[in-house]
Design an enzyme around this catalytic site. Structure first.
Site, PDB file in Angstrom:
ATOM      1  N   SER A   1       0.850  -1.184   0.000  1.00 19.59           N
ATOM      2  CA  SER A   1       0.000   0.000   0.000  1.00 19.59           C
ATOM      3  C   SER A   1       0.884   1.232   0.000  1.00 19.59           C
ATOM      4  CB  SER A   1      -0.894  -0.004   1.253  1.00 19.59           C
ATOM      5  OG  SER A   1      -1.392   1.289   1.515  1.00 19.59           O
ATOM      6  N   LYS A   2       0.429   2.280  -0.671  1.00 17.17           N
ATOM      7  CA  LYS A   2       1.221   3.518  -0.701  1.00 17.17           C
ATOM      8  C   LYS A   2       1.308   4.158   0.675  1.00 17.17           C
ATOM      9  CE  LYS A   2       0.420   4.444  -5.585  1.00 17.17           C
ATOM     10  NZ  LYS A   2      -0.135   5.335  -6.618  1.00 17.17           N
ATOM     11  N   ARG A   3       0.496   3.696   1.608  1.00 16.12           N
ATOM     12  CA  ARG A   3       0.562   4.196   2.978  1.00 16.12           C
ATOM     13  C   ARG A   3       1.536   3.382   3.839  1.00 16.12           C
ATOM     14  NH1 ARG A   3      -4.772   4.348   1.613  1.00 16.12           N
ATOM     15  NH2 ARG A   3      -5.185   2.360   2.618  1.00 16.12           N
TER      16      ARG A   3
END
Length: 488
Positions: free
Chosen positions: A254-256
């Site tokens: 995830s980009k998070r």
């Protein structure tokens, strides 16, 4: 005649080059080069609201930085352009009108509120949400009435009923979908911009794409695209859906997820070698024959076989990437390594922006001293901190060594010989001779000699070559640190 191999990487300029997109581009590149085919880079920019300034430029810049080149694109042209979707709207319009004329697509005047209400009612009944087809068979009178209300239609594709769509996936094998589970889907939005599933089919057909290698998150798009191919009577390309990249906890990347650096630009900024990142990404979901892990770009091209694409998720192993980059840094030409490390030292204020020949040679020797210890170039700053401090900061082990009874005698003898040689050349060989003289004068050798000297001058008990370290510290700084240790 054998069909020409033509593959594409088609990013949206909605952000910087992500590791997952870079892998898609890289596998397409390897496949094309191995097969003697062509790689096309196409910009899918129809989602105008999400496009970011500089997004397209960043994509192209960092593909090149990685070592990927292409045969057709917005920057070099080609025989099948334009290669930017917003410049192809007239082409799309011609094709969607053809579908409308054939009765294979139709205008839908439903509002967002009506569609959301329909969706909520389906969920309440325990049904899978999909468009009901309520505007599938409007009369001309009904259409005119909706338009009189000021409604702007979207264009929906008329999904065939009771049909199974099958395709052979290069990675997954045989895959099939039932058309009855897919409602009539939008191919043109109310603003006249085509949706992804429609535009990508037109582009791939017009650009003669033979193989589509992409992430498995696109599998659900494939039946819709196959329907459009069928509607036009076109032969679809061969599809291959690569498994997703997961973190070390086996969760989808995830980009998070801050445990993993995810944008290629960040690796450049940290001082990763592009060849190392190319090598690492190539092994994310693809495995060569044998145990070799370090490959040149040409070796990866020669060995790439789509049949060896993994059916299991690719684990992003941060430790392995650091190890691999360290291996590349150790093999790097000295001047290239200096060029990678120097900007980090300059930004940290450790060395001036302008260097004369002597200062650059000092930096070169400093970088060489730590070459084997660097996982990426930016680490040169924390690893060399001892050379830029006015005084030492002792690690606990160093403090223990310095408390030993014989240490003052070693440091006194070292200081005496350092001061006696003032004005003489001060290099690693000269330091070696001085330390040898201290050994002869004090009778201490081995750890009893070297550990106190290192601890006194660096605050550490372990580090790179001692003679080189002392030479790079310079006679003045060494004398000052010895005097401070001895209370002078």
């Amino acid at each position: 005649m054998t069909q020409e191999i033509r593959v594409r990487y088609a990013p949206s300029p909605t952000g910087h080059l992500h590791i997952g997109n870079a892998r898609t581009a890289l596998f397409n590149y390897l496949f094309a080069r191995k097969q003697g085919g062509k790689l096309i880079v196409r910009i899918e920019d129809t989602d105008v609201k999400r496009n970011v300034a500089g997004g397209e430029e960043n994509q192209l810049k960092y593909l090149k930085w990685l070592g990927i080149d292409w045969d057709e694109s917005v920057d070099i042209g080609g025989g099948y352009g334009p290669y930017r979707q917003t410049e192809r709207l007239d082409i799309y319009r011609r094709y969607w009108q053809e579908l409308i004329d054939k009765g294979l697509a139709y205008p839908c005047y439903c509002t967002e509120e009506e569609l959301e209400r329909e969706r909520e009612e389906q969920i309440a009944r325990g049904e899978t949400p999909r468009y009901s087809g309520k505007h599938r068979n409007l009369t001309e009178e009904q259409r005119r009435a909706y338009e009189a209300e000021g409604r702007r239609p979207s264009i929906r594709f008329r999904v065939p009923e009771g049909k199974t769509y099958k395709f052979h996936d290069m990675v997954k094998g045989e895959i099939s979908f039932e058309s009855d589970g897919i409602g009539d889907f939008v191919i043109v939005k109310k603003d006249g911009i085509p949706t992804y599933n429609f535009a990508v089919v037109v582009d791939d057909h017009e650009m003669r794409i033979s193989h589509v290698l992409r992430g498995e998150d696109h599998i659900s798009n494939t039946p819709r695209q196959l329907m459009i191919y069928e509607a036009f009577g076109w032969e679809p390309p061969q599809f291959g859906h690569m498994t997703l990249i997961v973190n070390e906890a086996r969760k989808k990347l995830s980009k998070r997820d801050e445990s993993i650096i995810q944008f290629i630009e960040q690796y450049d900024e940290l001082g990763y070698v592009p060849e190392a990142l190319f090598n690492f990404i190539a092994l994310l979901g693809w495995s060569p024959a044998g145990e070799q892990e370090i490959f040149s770009r040409q070796e990866l091209i020669e060995q790439f076989d789509a049949a060896r694409l993994s059916k299991s998720p690719a684990v992003f192993d941060t430790s392995k990437l650091r190890w691999m980059n360290n291996e590349y840094l150790k093999r790097l030409e000295p001047e290239r390594l200096v060029d990678m490390c120097l900007p980090h030292l300059q930004r940290a204020g450790r060395v001036p922006a302008e260097l004369d020949a002597a200062a650059r040679e000092w930096v070169r020797n400093l970088v060489e001293l730590y070459r084997d210890k660097l996982d990426f170039a930016a680490e040169i700053v924390p690893k060399t901190e001892l050379f830029f401090r006015e005084s030492t900061e002792d690690e606990p082990e160093a403090a223990e060594v310095l408390a030993e009874e014989h240490v003052p005698a070693v440091l006194e003898a070292l200081l005496e010989r350092m001061e006696a040689g003032a004005g003489e050349p001060f290099d690693a060989d000269g330091v070696k001779a001085i330390v040898k003289a201290v050994q002869q004068a004090t009778g201490f050798k081995g750890k009893q000699l070297f550990m106190p000297i290192r601890a006194a001058l660096t605050g550490q008990t372990h580090g790179p070559d001692l003679n080189q370290t002392i030479a790079l510290l310079g006679r003045e700084r060494v004398v000052a640190r010895l005097r401070a240790r001895l209370g002078r």
